[in-house]
Design an enzyme around this catalytic site. Sequence first.
Site, mmCIF file in Angstrom:
data_model
loop_
_atom_site.group_PDB
_atom_site.id
_atom_site.type_symbol
_atom_site.label_atom_id
_atom_site.label_comp_id
_atom_site.label_asym_id
_atom_site.label_seq_id
_atom_site.Cartn_x
_atom_site.Cartn_y
_atom_site.Cartn_z
ATOM 1 C CB CYS A 1 -0.919 0.014 1.216
ATOM 2 S SG CYS A 1 -2.023 -1.414 1.261
ATOM 3 C CE LYS B 1 -7.988 -1.840 4.101
ATOM 4 N NZ LYS B 1 -7.582 -1.284 2.804
ATOM 5 C CD GLU C 1 -5.803 4.219 13.174
ATOM 6 O OE1 GLU C 1 -6.006 5.276 12.556
ATOM 7 O OE2 GLU C 1 -4.756 3.548 13.035
ATOM 8 C CE LYS D 1 -11.754 -2.908 3.262
ATOM 9 N NZ LYS D 1 -10.757 -2.401 2.387
HETATM 10 C C1 PBG Z 1 -7.072 -1.134 -0.806
HETATM 11 C C2 PBG Z 1 -8.337 -1.774 -0.415
HETATM 12 C C3 PBG Z 1 -8.593 -3.107 -0.072
HETATM 13 C C4 PBG Z 1 -9.982 -3.208 0.074
HETATM 14 C C5 PBG Z 1 -10.510 -1.946 -0.128
HETATM 15 N N1 PBG Z 1 -9.472 -1.062 -0.394
HETATM 16 C C6 PBG Z 1 -7.698 -4.290 0.017
HETATM 17 C C7 PBG Z 1 -6.671 -4.393 1.047
HETATM 18 O O1 PBG Z 1 -6.560 -3.583 1.961
HETATM 19 O O2 PBG Z 1 -5.909 -5.333 0.917
HETATM 20 C C8 PBG Z 1 -10.754 -4.469 0.365
HETATM 21 C C9 PBG Z 1 -12.164 -4.462 -0.088
HETATM 22 C C10 PBG Z 1 -12.811 -5.810 -0.151
HETATM 23 O O3 PBG Z 1 -12.269 -6.828 0.301
HETATM 24 O O4 PBG Z 1 -13.927 -5.855 -0.685
HETATM 25 N N2 PBG Z 1 -6.109 -0.998 0.139
#
Ligand code: PBG
Length: 335
Positions: free
Chosen positions: A138, A203, A241, A256
């Site tokens: 990332c 996240k 966060e 998420k």
């Molecule tokens: C990008 C990102 C990810 C997801 C959303 N933005 C993948 C990750 O962090 O590896 C996952 C979304 C999904 O699983 O539907 N960083």
Amino acid sequence: MNPVQTGHALDLARRQRRLRRTAGIRALVRETRLSPEQFLYPLFVCEGQHVRREVGSMPGVFQLSVDEAVREVEAAHGDGVPGVLLFGIPASKDAVGSAAYDDNAPVQAAVRAIKRHVPDAVVVTDVCLCEYTSHGHCGLLDGTEVTNDPTVEQLVRAALSHAAAGADIVAPSDMMDGRVGAIRRALDAQGFEGVAIMSYAAKYCSAFYGPFRDAAESAPQFGDRRTHQMDPANAEEALREVAQDIEEGADIVMVKPAMPYLDVITRVKERFGQPTAAYQVSGEYSMIKAAAARGWLDEPRVMMETLTSIARAGADIIITYYAREAARALRDTNR
Ligand code: PBG
């Protein structure tokens, strides 16, 4: 006289079942109402023309070229889904993810095309480098470590490029420290003070992203994302966060994945009272699809039950690959 005396002890003033007797009564006392207006629909945009390539691990989800993405947004809008969240699959990747801020890359082109053809659609763009780096991480690497501050500079470039294309909302999903503030300052300095930020604030480092990495072709070539995404065991940390992202200028905060973190959604909504989004991620979707394909689960009912649970937990906005299907199901039941 009845020698058995059944039911003698049952003298209930409160019978909870009274309000469950008919569909009409159940609807009157329903606490959570889903509406298609709450949904955001994720789309994967790739190069080319007339491309509509189904993702193996996500039945019903496609990599779409810009022209096809526009058609999909039109159709979603027709179903009552107000907006989309765009991910890009670039033609080429490099170590610094420069395609993330290429004004002619798929996401930027899709934003312009959607704004031209479906001006009312809310266009949200995912801001991260993992789809754009050759190593699938990332951010920028120092050895095998994902750096923070140099990565934030790249994310700012990507967010500015999305804003310049016409995005309504940018959604940083990278989990670098300080990126929301840096993006906010850069947007304001460039005249994009009207562009909102939806931060992937809490996240988690989740195995439920597996199918997404097929869809976005963004699996890390080595290692994992544990040094920036959150430990699934932590909820207090999620609140820190979220607090920090709000402080830095996030307009909408996201949790998420969704279903394994319903407690976090509830605590975030109760603590901060901010517009709160939850992302029903790829693995949550694929799990239902796979079980339904085997006849093990009733897909339409499980879909609505999971979305209802996310709304009940406190999410105002639900990001889901089921957006169109659920919107149509809601329309049919309300007819
Ligand atoms: C990008 C990102 C990810 C997801 C959303 N933005 C993948 C990750 O962090 O590896 C996952 C979304 C999904 O699983 O539907 N960083």
